[in-house]
Design a protein around this motif. Structure first.
Motif, PDB file in Angstrom:
ATOM      1  N   GLY A 167       0.747  -1.196  -0.042  1.00  0.00           N
ATOM      2  CA  GLY A 167       0.135   0.005  -0.054  1.00  0.00           C
ATOM      3  C   GLY A 167       0.921   1.240   0.160  1.00  0.00           C
ATOM      4  N   ALA A 168       2.023   1.332   0.891  1.00  0.00           N
ATOM      5  CA  ALA A 168       2.686   2.582   0.876  1.00  0.00           C
ATOM      6  C   ALA A 168       3.542   2.525  -0.484  1.00  0.00           C
ATOM      7  CB  ALA A 168       3.702   2.334   1.991  1.00  0.00           C
ATOM      8  N   MET A 169       4.036   1.459  -1.237  1.00  0.00           N
ATOM      9  CA  MET A 169       4.722   1.615  -2.173  1.00  0.00           C
ATOM     10  C   MET A 169       3.742   2.140  -3.472  1.00  0.00           C
ATOM     11  SD  MET A 169       6.733  -2.018  -2.104  1.00  0.00           S
ATOM     12  CE  MET A 169       6.348  -2.374  -3.968  1.00  0.00           C
ATOM     13  N   LEU A 170       2.265   1.669  -3.377  1.00  0.00           N
ATOM     14  CA  LEU A 170       1.446   2.201  -4.458  1.00  0.00           C
ATOM     15  C   LEU A 170       1.194   3.870  -4.227  1.00  0.00           C
ATOM     16  CD1 LEU A 170      -1.284  -0.740  -4.352  1.00  0.00           C
ATOM     17  CD2 LEU A 170       0.249  -0.020  -6.028  1.00  0.00           C
ATOM     18  N   VAL A 171       1.298   4.158  -2.981  1.00  0.00           N
ATOM     19  CA  VAL A 171       0.890   5.612  -2.788  1.00  0.00           C
ATOM     20  C   VAL A 171       2.249   6.489  -3.133  1.00  0.00           C
ATOM     21  CG1 VAL A 171       0.891   7.495  -1.012  1.00  0.00           C
ATOM     22  CG2 VAL A 171      -0.381   5.430  -0.633  1.00  0.00           C
ATOM     23  N   VAL A 172       3.384   5.974  -2.946  1.00  0.00           N
ATOM     24  CA  VAL A 172       4.580   6.476  -3.377  1.00  0.00           C
ATOM     25  C   VAL A 172       4.752   6.590  -5.109  1.00  0.00           C
ATOM     26  CG1 VAL A 172       7.313   6.544  -3.688  1.00  0.00           C
ATOM     27  CG2 VAL A 172       6.002   6.104  -1.313  1.00  0.00           C
ATOM     28  N   GLN A 173       4.244   5.524  -5.633  1.00  0.00           N
ATOM     29  CA  GLN A 173       4.394   5.386  -7.036  1.00  0.00           C
ATOM     30  C   GLN A 173       3.427   6.235  -7.605  1.00  0.00           C
ATOM     31  OE1 GLN A 173       3.849   1.410  -8.681  1.00  0.00           O
ATOM     32  NE2 GLN A 173       3.102   2.372 -10.426  1.00  0.00           N
ATOM     33  N   GLY A 174       2.065   6.406  -6.955  1.00  0.00           N
ATOM     34  CA  GLY A 174       1.020   7.476  -7.645  1.00  0.00           C
ATOM     35  C   GLY A 174       1.557   8.820  -7.357  1.00  0.00           C
ATOM     36  N   VAL A 175       2.175   9.064  -6.323  1.00  0.00           N
ATOM     37  CA  VAL A 175       2.706  10.600  -6.189  1.00  0.00           C
ATOM     38  C   VAL A 175       3.821  10.583  -7.009  1.00  0.00           C
ATOM     39  CG1 VAL A 175       3.650  12.128  -4.487  1.00  0.00           C
ATOM     40  CG2 VAL A 175       1.770  10.753  -3.952  1.00  0.00           C
ATOM     41  N   LEU A 176       4.807   9.659  -7.249  1.00  0.00           N
ATOM     42  CA  LEU A 176       6.005  10.010  -8.081  1.00  0.00           C
ATOM     43  C   LEU A 176       5.300  10.329  -9.474  1.00  0.00           C
ATOM     44  CD1 LEU A 176       8.741   7.845  -6.727  1.00  0.00           C
ATOM     45  CD2 LEU A 176       8.789  10.282  -6.894  1.00  0.00           C
ATOM     46  N   ALA A 177       4.483   9.603 -10.080  1.00  0.00           N
ATOM     47  CA  ALA A 177       3.975   9.234 -11.370  1.00  0.00           C
ATOM     48  C   ALA A 177       3.314  10.662 -11.567  1.00  0.00           C
ATOM     49  CB  ALA A 177       3.185   8.197 -11.525  1.00  0.00           C
ATOM     50  N   LEU A 178       2.489  11.303 -10.514  1.00  0.00           N
ATOM     51  CA  LEU A 178       1.976  12.619 -10.753  1.00  0.00           C
ATOM     52  C   LEU A 178       2.951  13.615 -10.969  1.00  0.00           C
ATOM     53  CD1 LEU A 178      -0.968  12.333  -8.248  1.00  0.00           C
ATOM     54  CD2 LEU A 178      -1.353  12.252 -10.921  1.00  0.00           C
TER      55      LEU A 178
END
Length: 193
Positions: A167-178
């Motif tokens: 879950g934390a990895m998905l949050v980081v990936q989503g924010v970085l992608a944005l």
């Protein structure tokens, strides 16, 4: 039968290699690798292992194309690789275990995999317009999914650490992608998004 000097690696390998290289380097690098393939690797290793050697060289160029650039782009790419592998693992485990509701969780895992792959492709293609918008929409989706998973597991009676980590990895990936894809840092100078 063809002589060693007529032999070449599998055609698709050379095509992918040329795609990875900047136009100014395509002839030189592919020619140098072909020469090394024919004169050294093929006589020493034989056709199968020489093709494997060529594939390893290709992976090196793919890594430079995928992971090169800013620190944020490299971090995003590695995060996508990690979440793609985690999503694949989750999909396999759901399919094998078949707990109630596994079909929905398998679909979510497949979406995680697709988003990771799509983001890496977007970075490699330097953020072409419609594809870029789809990746940005997916980034919002996985960031929300990751945040919901983190909140749910922190409030659950039964704690599962892998859910917290993924879950934390998905949050980081989503924010970085944005930031990276949304900020337009994937584009090469002179290429419109």
């Amino acid at each position: 039968m063809n002589g060693v000097n007529d032999r070449a690696p599998l055609p698709w390998l050379e095509g992918v290699l040329r795609w990875c290289l900047p136009p100014r380097d395509r002839e030189t690098v592919s020619g140098d690798l072909l020469e090394e393939y024919r004169e050294t690797q093929l006589p020493q290793l034989g056709p199968v292992w020489a093709n494997i050697w060529y594939l390893r060289q290709l992976f090196g160029f793919l890594a430079v194309r995928s992971f090169g650039g800013s620190a944020m782009k490299s971090t995003l790419t590695w995060m996508c690789v990690a979440t793609t592998l985690a999503g694949a693992w989750l999909a396999v485990m759901e399919t094998v275990l078949k707990h109630p509701g596994f079909a929905g969780r398998s679909t979510i895992a497949a979406c995680i995999v697709i988003q990771g792959i799509a983001t890496v492709l977007c970075l490699m293609l330097h953020g072409r317009s419609i594809f870029r918008l789809l990746v940005l929409a997916g980034a919002v989706g996985i960031a929300v999914l990751g945040a919901a998973a983190v909140i749910r597991i922190l409030n659950a009676a039964h704690f599962e650490g892998f859910v917290l980590v993924i879950g934390a990895m998905l949050v980081v990936q989503g924010v970085l992608a944005l930031v990276v894809v949304g900020g337009g840092t994937t584009r090469r100078p002179g290429i419109a998004a």
